[in-house]
Motif scaffolding. Structure first.
Motif, mmCIF file in Angstrom:
data_model
loop_
_atom_site.group_PDB
_atom_site.id
_atom_site.type_symbol
_atom_site.label_atom_id
_atom_site.label_comp_id
_atom_site.label_asym_id
_atom_site.label_seq_id
_atom_site.Cartn_x
_atom_site.Cartn_y
_atom_site.Cartn_z
ATOM 1 N N ILE A 8 0.844 -1.196 0.000
ATOM 2 C CA ILE A 8 0.000 0.000 0.000
ATOM 3 C C ILE A 8 0.878 1.244 0.000
ATOM 4 O O ILE A 8 1.842 1.338 0.770
ATOM 5 N N ILE A 9 0.526 2.181 -0.860
ATOM 6 C CA ILE A 9 1.201 3.487 -0.884
ATOM 7 C C ILE A 9 0.181 4.554 -0.492
ATOM 8 O O ILE A 9 -0.948 4.548 -0.996
ATOM 9 N N HIS A 10 0.580 5.427 0.390
ATOM 10 C CA HIS A 10 -0.230 6.616 0.691
ATOM 11 C C HIS A 10 0.503 7.826 0.139
ATOM 12 O O HIS A 10 1.642 8.113 0.543
ATOM 13 N N ILE A 11 -0.106 8.505 -0.826
ATOM 14 C CA ILE A 11 0.460 9.715 -1.415
ATOM 15 C C ILE A 11 -0.231 10.923 -0.808
ATOM 16 O O ILE A 11 -1.462 10.998 -0.771
ATOM 17 N N ASP A 12 0.555 11.877 -0.342
ATOM 18 C CA ASP A 12 0.023 13.091 0.276
ATOM 19 C C ASP A 12 0.762 14.283 -0.317
ATOM 20 O O ASP A 12 1.977 14.411 -0.160
ATOM 21 N N MET A 13 0.029 15.153 -1.017
ATOM 22 C CA MET A 13 0.639 16.338 -1.598
ATOM 23 C C MET A 13 1.102 17.281 -0.490
ATOM 24 O O MET A 13 0.465 17.384 0.567
ATOM 25 N N ASP A 14 2.188 17.972 -0.731
ATOM 26 C CA ASP A 14 2.780 18.853 0.278
ATOM 27 C C ASP A 14 2.140 20.241 0.214
ATOM 28 O O ASP A 14 2.275 20.941 -0.801
ATOM 29 N N ALA A 15 1.413 20.609 1.303
ATOM 30 C CA ALA A 15 0.777 21.937 1.383
ATOM 31 C C ALA A 15 0.081 22.266 0.060
ATOM 32 O O ALA A 15 0.349 23.288 -0.568
ATOM 33 N N PHE A 16 -0.820 21.401 -0.354
ATOM 34 C CA PHE A 16 -1.313 21.371 -1.730
ATOM 35 C C PHE A 16 -1.835 22.724 -2.227
ATOM 36 O O PHE A 16 -1.326 23.280 -3.206
ATOM 37 N N TYR A 17 -2.877 23.270 -1.583
ATOM 38 C CA TYR A 17 -3.465 24.520 -2.087
ATOM 39 C C TYR A 17 -2.418 25.630 -2.122
ATOM 40 O O TYR A 17 -2.298 26.366 -3.116
ATOM 41 N N ALA A 18 -1.666 25.765 -1.038
ATOM 42 C CA ALA A 18 -0.665 26.833 -0.965
ATOM 43 C C ALA A 18 0.441 26.614 -1.988
ATOM 44 O O ALA A 18 0.946 27.570 -2.593
ATOM 45 N N SER A 19 0.820 25.356 -2.210
ATOM 46 C CA SER A 19 1.877 25.067 -3.185
ATOM 47 C C SER A 19 1.426 25.382 -4.611
ATOM 48 O O SER A 19 2.216 25.850 -5.437
ATOM 49 N N VAL A 20 0.146 25.128 -4.915
ATOM 50 C CA VAL A 20 -0.378 25.497 -6.234
ATOM 51 C C VAL A 20 -0.294 27.013 -6.420
ATOM 52 O O VAL A 20 0.098 27.506 -7.482
ATOM 53 N N GLU A 21 -0.645 27.756 -5.379
ATOM 54 C CA GLU A 21 -0.595 29.225 -5.477
ATOM 55 C C GLU A 21 0.847 29.712 -5.642
ATOM 56 O O GLU A 21 1.113 30.631 -6.422
ATOM 57 N N GLN A 22 1.786 29.116 -4.933
ATOM 58 C CA GLN A 22 3.187 29.507 -5.075
ATOM 59 C C GLN A 22 3.737 29.121 -6.444
ATOM 60 O O GLN A 22 4.551 29.848 -7.014
ATOM 61 N N ARG A 23 3.270 28.008 -6.979
ATOM 62 C CA ARG A 23 3.686 27.609 -8.328
ATOM 63 C C ARG A 23 3.195 28.603 -9.378
ATOM 64 O O ARG A 23 3.935 28.982 -10.298
ATOM 65 N N ASP A 24 1.944 29.029 -9.246
ATOM 66 C CA ASP A 24 1.335 29.882 -10.255
ATOM 67 C C ASP A 24 1.698 31.355 -10.104
ATOM 68 O O ASP A 24 1.489 32.143 -11.031
#
Length: 359
Positions: A8-24
């Motif tokens: 089993i793998i559990h994938i968890d995005m890192d600070a997802f919403y905030a990271s999308v905003e920093q990316r964009d």
């Protein structure tokens, strides 16, 4: 016959919403960012790691977050963007396995016991997935790999952000022994406090309690608690996991004080919740009212009906019946919420090889 060990793998995005905003918005990179609205009734939906250093957390009132981090940058949420990015990430998961259980937009369980493509281990698959996410979305993810869901989720927190960790077969019981029970997925704050009152502070403490004793205190949930204390969790990855509830809540710009204002707010909530039920072709038998006072004390009341809800008007009537005993108000109301659970359909006129964990 040898019992097959799951991967089993559990994938968890890192600070997802905030990271999308920093990316964009590259100007936000390296700065403390909160996704939410900086206003009197605003709430932080997500915080970047730079903001978390100052104690800013999701669900925190915006003004408190700003006091903790005066140079905090607020960015309004863009849920349509987050949903689109999440869909892309899930398309990456689907290259490796059809057994995917989303928990939210930013995390999921994957069963890669029998993957779609040949790789030497579950660890290698997790590395591939994280690399693909970074290359295709510009975002980082953390991963936990183990032989059950409970341990995989614990493992994904162990090397955050942008890391991964393996708990191999035989190591689960020792891994959980020193961890506080409050960090266990499936043990909420209220249950953790009850356990602490019984002297159960860590996984080792929980393991020392006989199942019969746990059942006296925690009922049906005791078997799950007893299992995870021993590193055991037999829950499968549920591909089409049924939704358990549908709800909406509103935090008001100004406190509500009158019955008329509360009824108006409940009517709007009931309309929105029922619209969500209709969209998903669902109804339900249990209605929960959530009310938070201006001093942040919170009350929840629930009622179950014999037949599924048929329209927004019935949802409103049940919600009002839960509100009436709470009137008159002792203080203003800053938040109201309605949730429908015990979901059901409304009444109508519906061989790859086994992998190892380690590379």
């Amino acid at each position: 016959m040898t019992l097959q060990i799951r991967r089993i793998i559990h994938i968890d995005m890192d600070a997802f919403y905030a990271s999308v905003e920093q990316r964009d918005a590259p100007a936000l990179k390296g700065r403390p960012v909160a996704v939410g609205h900086c206003r009197e009734r605003g709430v932080v939906a997500a915080a970047s790691y730079e903001a978390r250093i100052f104690g800013v957390r999701s669900a925190m009132p915006s003004l408190l977050a700003l006091r903790r981090c005066p140079h905090l940058v607020f960015v309004p949420p863009r849920f349509e963007v987050y949903r689109a990015v999440s869909a892309h990430i899930h398309s990456i998961f689907a290259r490796y396995t059809p057994l995917i259980q989303p928990l939210s937009l930013d995390e999921a369980y994957l069963d890669v016991t029998r993957p779609l493509i040949r790789r030497p281990s579950a660890t290698a698959i997790a590395e591939d997935i994280r690399a693909a996410i970074l290359a295709e979305t510009g975002l980082t993810a953390s991963a936990g790999i183990s032989y059950n869901k409970f341990l995989a989720k614990l493992a994904s927190d162990h090397r955050k952000p942008n890391g991964q960790f393996v708990i191999p077969p035989g190591a689960g019981e020792n891994f959980v022994a020193a961890l506080p029970v409050g960090t266990f997925h499936g043990i909420g704050p209220a249950t953790a406090r009850r356990m602490n009152a019984l002297g159960i502070e860590t996984g080792a403490d929980l393991r020392a309690f006989p199942l019969a004793t746990l059942q006296r205190h925690f009922g049906k949930a005791a078997a799950f608690y007893h299992g995870i204390a021993h590193g055991q969790d037999e829950r499968p990855v549920e591909v089409n996991r049924p939704r358990k509830s549908l709800g909406k809540e509103t935090t008001f710009i100004q406190d509500l004080h009158t019955r008329q204002d509360l009824e108006t707010a409940l009517q709007e909530l009931a309309t929105k919740v029922w619209a969500g039920c209709e969209k998903r072709e669902l109804s339900g038998r249990t209605i929960t009212l959530k009310l938070r006072h201006a001093d942040f004390t919170q009350i929840t009341r629930a009622s179950s009906i014999t037949q599924p809800l048929t329209d927004a008007g019935e949802l409103l009537r049940v919600s009002m019946s839960l509100l009436r005993p709470l009137l008159p108000l002792r203080t203003g109301v800053r938040l109201l919420g309605i949730t429908v659970s015990a979901l059901c359909h409304p009444p109508g006129p519906e061989e790859p090889r086994q992998l190892s964990l380690l590379g």
